[in-house]
Design an enzyme around this catalytic site. Structure first.
Site, PDB file in Angstrom:
ATOM      1  CE1 TYR A   1      -3.700  -7.519  -1.256  1.00 38.87           C
ATOM      2  CE2 TYR A   1      -3.923  -9.810  -2.205  1.00 38.87           C
ATOM      3  CZ  TYR A   1      -3.090  -8.742  -1.150  1.00 38.87           C
ATOM      4  OH  TYR A   1      -1.886  -8.951  -0.793  1.00 38.87           O
TER       5      TYR A   1
ATOM      6  CE  LYS B   1      -0.869  -6.272  -2.663  1.00 37.68           C
ATOM      7  NZ  LYS B   1      -0.008  -5.099  -2.297  1.00 37.68           N
TER       8      LYS B   1
HETATM    9  N1  LIG Z   1       1.075 -11.514   4.118  1.00 38.76           N
HETATM   10  C1  LIG Z   1       0.812 -12.068   3.111  1.00 38.76           C
HETATM   11  O1  LIG Z   1       0.773 -13.166   2.951  1.00 38.76           O
HETATM   12  C2  LIG Z   1       1.029 -11.406   1.911  1.00 38.76           C
HETATM   13  C3  LIG Z   1       1.156 -11.751   0.585  1.00 38.76           C
HETATM   14  C4  LIG Z   1       1.399 -11.130  -0.498  1.00 38.76           C
HETATM   15  C5  LIG Z   1       1.653  -9.820  -0.571  1.00 38.76           C
HETATM   16  N2  LIG Z   1       1.587  -9.276   0.609  1.00 38.76           N
HETATM   17  C6  LIG Z   1       1.728  -7.697   0.653  1.00 38.76           C
HETATM   18  O2  LIG Z   1       2.750  -7.560   1.692  1.00 38.76           O
HETATM   19  C7  LIG Z   1       2.382  -5.929   2.202  1.00 38.76           C
HETATM   20  C8  LIG Z   1       2.574  -6.079   3.625  1.00 38.76           C
HETATM   21  O3  LIG Z   1       1.788  -7.018   4.092  1.00 38.76           O
HETATM   22  P1  LIG Z   1       1.721  -7.711   5.653  1.00 38.76           P
HETATM   23  O4  LIG Z   1       1.353  -9.422   5.322  1.00 38.76           O
HETATM   24  O5  LIG Z   1       2.725  -7.347   6.206  1.00 38.76           O
HETATM   25  O6  LIG Z   1       0.271  -7.195   6.210  1.00 38.76           O
HETATM   26  P2  LIG Z   1       0.115  -6.379   7.499  1.00 38.76           P
HETATM   27  O7  LIG Z   1      -1.575  -6.187   7.434  1.00 38.76           O
HETATM   28  O8  LIG Z   1       0.852  -6.938   8.718  1.00 38.76           O
HETATM   29  O9  LIG Z   1       0.659  -4.764   7.121  1.00 38.76           O
HETATM   30  C9  LIG Z   1       0.198  -3.761   6.367  1.00 38.76           C
HETATM   31  C10 LIG Z   1       0.293  -2.498   6.969  1.00 38.76           C
HETATM   32  O10 LIG Z   1      -0.101  -1.226   6.226  1.00 38.76           O
HETATM   33  C11 LIG Z   1      -0.711  -0.490   7.016  1.00 38.76           C
HETATM   34  N3  LIG Z   1      -1.847   0.269   6.320  1.00 38.76           N
HETATM   35  C12 LIG Z   1      -2.940  -0.212   5.907  1.00 38.76           C
HETATM   36  N4  LIG Z   1      -3.552   0.993   5.119  1.00 38.76           N
HETATM   37  C13 LIG Z   1      -2.855   1.954   5.283  1.00 38.76           C
HETATM   38  C14 LIG Z   1      -2.756   3.193   4.860  1.00 38.76           C
HETATM   39  N5  LIG Z   1      -3.829   3.718   4.089  1.00 38.76           N
HETATM   40  N6  LIG Z   1      -1.476   3.963   4.986  1.00 38.76           N
HETATM   41  C15 LIG Z   1      -0.609   3.632   5.487  1.00 38.76           C
HETATM   42  N7  LIG Z   1      -0.327   2.472   6.190  1.00 38.76           N
HETATM   43  C16 LIG Z   1      -1.616   1.608   5.978  1.00 38.76           C
HETATM   44  C17 LIG Z   1      -1.310  -1.325   8.056  1.00 38.76           C
HETATM   45  O11 LIG Z   1      -1.572  -0.341   9.387  1.00 38.76           O
HETATM   46  C18 LIG Z   1      -0.323  -2.249   8.336  1.00 38.76           C
HETATM   47  O12 LIG Z   1       0.667  -1.874   9.452  1.00 38.76           O
HETATM   48  C19 LIG Z   1       0.968  -5.738   1.656  1.00 38.76           C
HETATM   49  O13 LIG Z   1       1.206  -4.748   0.665  1.00 38.76           O
HETATM   50  C20 LIG Z   1       0.356  -7.012   1.159  1.00 38.76           C
HETATM   51  O14 LIG Z   1      -0.408  -6.736   0.197  1.00 38.76           O
HETATM   52  C21 LIG Z   1       1.294  -9.900   1.883  1.00 38.76           C
END
Ligand SMILES: NC(=O)c1ccc[n+]([C@@H]2O[C@H](COP(=O)([O-])OP(=O)(O)OC[C@H]3O[C@@H](n4cnc5c(N)ncnc54)[C@H](O)[C@@H]3O)[C@@H](O)[C@H]2O)c1
Length: 253
Positions: free
Chosen positions: A158, A162
Site C-alpha cells: 500500500y 501510494k
Molecule cells: N480512510 C483513510 O483513512 C485513508 C487515508 C489515506 C488515504 N486514503 C485513500 O483514500 C481513498 C478513499 O478511501 P476511503 O477511506 O473512502 O475507502 P473506502 O474503502 O470507503 O472506499 C474505497 C472505494 O473504492 C472502491 N474500489 C475498490 N476497488 C475498486 C476497483 N477495482 N474499481 C473501482 N472501485 C474500487 C470500493 O468499492 C470503495 O467504494 C483510497 O484511495 C484510500 O487509499 C484513505
C-alpha cells in the site's frame, strides 16, 4: 468555489461513508455534474440517488479501475452523454494490513493495480478530452503511508503504491501543464468512519493513534473532500505537482 457547468468523475465513490462520496457531495452542492464510478454498483446508485434527491446532477457507473478497456469505454460513454470531463478524482483504493513477508504476489498485484495502475488508466483515458478543452483538474488520493512508511491498516504494498502515485502525479503534472491541466495529490492520515481499515479499528487502537496527532482527533471525510474541492477548483490553476497533507499534524515535512 463555483463548479457550475463542470463535470467531475470520481472513482471509488461507492460508499456513502467514504471519501469519494464526500467529494461528490462537495462538488455537487457547488454546481458540478458528478459521475460516481465504483466496482460496487449498488453503492454508486445509492450515492447518485442521494445527490439527485438534493437537486444535484449525478450519474452512477459500475467500473473496475483495473480494467483498461472498461475504463476507456466508461470515459467515452460519459463524454458522449455529458459532453466533457473537467475533473477527475482518482479515489478508488484498497489496503491490506499484511507484513512484508506475508504478502503474496497476487496480493501485491491487487493492491498496486487498484491504487496505482487504476489512476494511470484513468489519466490516460481522460487526457485526450482535457487536452482538447485545454482544461483539466486531476486529483489523486495518496496517503501518509506513502510518505512515512506503513500505516496501521496498510502494508508495504500500500505504501509503495501510494508513494508511486505521488511520483506519477508529479511527472504527469509537468507533462500536461501546457494544456491548462493540473495534477495534484492529497495525502490523508487516518480518516475515521471509512472502510479502509477493513473493520480492524478498535477503541483502544483509536486512542493510541489519536495520541500521535497534534490536532487531537482522527480526520473526517470532509477534511479530505474540502481540500480536494479546492484543488479541483478553477482558482487552484497555478498549483500543480503538489502533495497536500491532511493529517492533523501527525506527519509534517
Ligand atoms: N480512510 C483513510 O483513512 C485513508 C487515508 C489515506 C488515504 N486514503 C485513500 O483514500 C481513498 C478513499 O478511501 P476511503 O477511506 O473512502 O475507502 P473506502 O474503502 O470507503 O472506499 C474505497 C472505494 O473504492 C472502491 N474500489 C475498490 N476497488 C475498486 C476497483 N477495482 N474499481 C473501482 N472501485 C474500487 C470500493 O468499492 C470503495 O467504494 C483510497 O484511495 C484510500 O487509499 C484513505
Amino acid at each position: 468555489m463555483d463548479f457550475e457547468n463542470r463535470v467531475a468523475l470520481i472513482t471509488g465513490a461507492g460508499s456513502l461513508e467514504g471519501i469519494g462520496m464526500s467529494i461528490a457531495r462537495q462538488l455537487s452542492k457547488r454546481g458540478a455534474t458528478v459521475v460516481l464510478a465504483d466496482i460496487n454498483k449498488n453503492g454508486v446508485e445509492a450515492g447518485a440517488n442521494e445527490i439527485e434527491g438534493k437537486g444535484g446532477k449525478a450519474y452512477a457507473v459500475q467500473l473496475d479501475v483495473t480494467d483498461q478497456k472498461q475504463m476507456q469505454s466508461v470515459v467515452e460513454e460519459m463524454v458522449k452523454k455529458v459532453g466533457k470531463i473537467d475533473i477527475v478524482v482518482n479515489n478508488a483504493g484498497v489496503s491490506r494490513p499484511s507484513r512484508v513477508q506475508e504478502i503474496t504476489e497476487s496480493e501485491w498485484d491487487f493492491v498496486l493495480n487498484v491504487n496505482l495502475k487504476g489512476p494511470f488508466f484513468l489519466t490516460q483515458a481522460v487526457l485526450p478530452y482535457m487536452k482538447e478543452n485545454r482544461y483539466g483538474r486531476i486529483v489523486n488520493l495518496s496517503s501518509v503511508s506513502g510518505k512515512r512508511g506503513g500505516g496501521v491498516f496498510g502494508g508495504s504494498h500500500y505504501s509503495a503504491a501510494k508513494a508511486g502515485l505521488t511520483g506519477f502525479t508529479k511527472a504527469v503534472a509537468r507533462e500536461v501543464a501546457s494544456y491548462g491541466i493540473t495534477c495534484n495529490t492529497v495525502a490523508p492520515g487516518l480518516i475515521g468512519g471509512t472502510d479502509i481499515t477493513g473493520g480492524l479499528m478498535t477503541e483502544e487502537k483509536e486512542q493510541e493513534i489519536k495520541r500521535d496527532i497534534p490536532l487531537g482527533r482522527l480526520g473526517q471525510v470532509e477534511d479530505v473532500s474540502y481540500a480536494i474541492t479546492f484543488l479541483a477548483s478553477e482558482g487552484a490553476g497555478y498549483i500543480t505537482g503538489e502533495e497536500l497533507d491532511i493529517n492533523g499534524g501527525s506527519h509534517i515535512d
